[in-house]
Design a protein around this motif. Sequence first.
Motif: not given
Length: 362
Positions: A59-66, A68-86
């Motif tokens: 489990a990779e605990l990742t901070l949500f910045n508060g 629900c915007s397009r910018q925040e979604i894009d940031r977290l999508v990149h992290i999920a892809q980088e961490k190879k989350a399934n």
Amino acid sequence: MDKMIITPCKYIQGPDSIKSLGQYVLPMGNKALVLADSFVTELLGSQLTASFKQAEVSAELTLFNGECSRQEIDRLVHIAQEKKANVIVGVGGGKTLDTAKAVAFYTNNPVTIMPTLASTDAPTSALSVLYTPQGEFEEYLFYPKNPDMVVMDTQIVANAPTRLLVSGMGDALSTYFEARANTRSGKQTMAGGAQTLAAQALAKLCYETLLADGVKAKIACDNNLSSKALENIIEANTLLSGVGFESSGIAAAHAIHNGLTKLEECHHKYHGEKVAFGTLAQLILENAPMEEYTTVLQFCRSVGLPTNLFDLGVSKIDIDQLKLVAEAACAKEDTIHNMPFTVTPELVLSAILTAHQLGLPA
């Protein structure tokens, strides 16, 4: 038009269910990206880590910045892809959960939703409400399916501030009345078809549960204690309202909420608090019987929901500002057009002002 009902694949509710979260997630994936804001991470981070470790889920605990915007979604999508989350796991309030759903959708992963509050009906739905970084409503993002799993730890909800539970009651309060409007108009629901009898029944049961158990649940939550009434209200706020609104439709109450986001003075109020006032305004808009209106008004007062614009933070009545609210509520794509009659900004403005006046203290 075919009838249709949609629900999460699995709904789990009980005290201390956080201890079993990892076990519940494991069949979906063994590399979880867990989204939570800083408060929830500090409060529950160790329990989350222990639960996933026990189930042998990375489990990779990742901070949500508060927001629900397009910018925040894009940031977290990149992290999920980088961490190879399934698998994506959202833990927290409505905006965290909506963001988790979006990240799961864009990374083609299953999603588990664990609310720490019963403050909205967002957890079970196949949509996210997107806002600008400044907090103004922007759009709805619809998904092809509902969350794979929703896990409600009722003791965590009981430990949360009572105002958030009450806000959830405000959101749930709209479910029956918006469903009824859609029944009368015959408009397509958010599920993509006509209403089923099951969805209509859930929407009505949601309202009946609020009236029966709302005040008792509030008292239990005031004392951070569970009770049968609190369990019922958590289910009403989350499952009954969630399935009820999505498969029976929404209408004016939520559109008026969206309009109210144009008022900076209202930004500090929770979603359900604004929806509760939107419900009162919808009842005026459709000229509902005064007896029914009074029942809803008295319920709002009994649990502490806003009944007038001053309760929402408005300092003075500015007609020009309220015209902007009414115009935003009547935006071409918004759900106010699910009402069974033509709605104009003038009618919405009148309904808002009337609801405000009737909702002032005697």
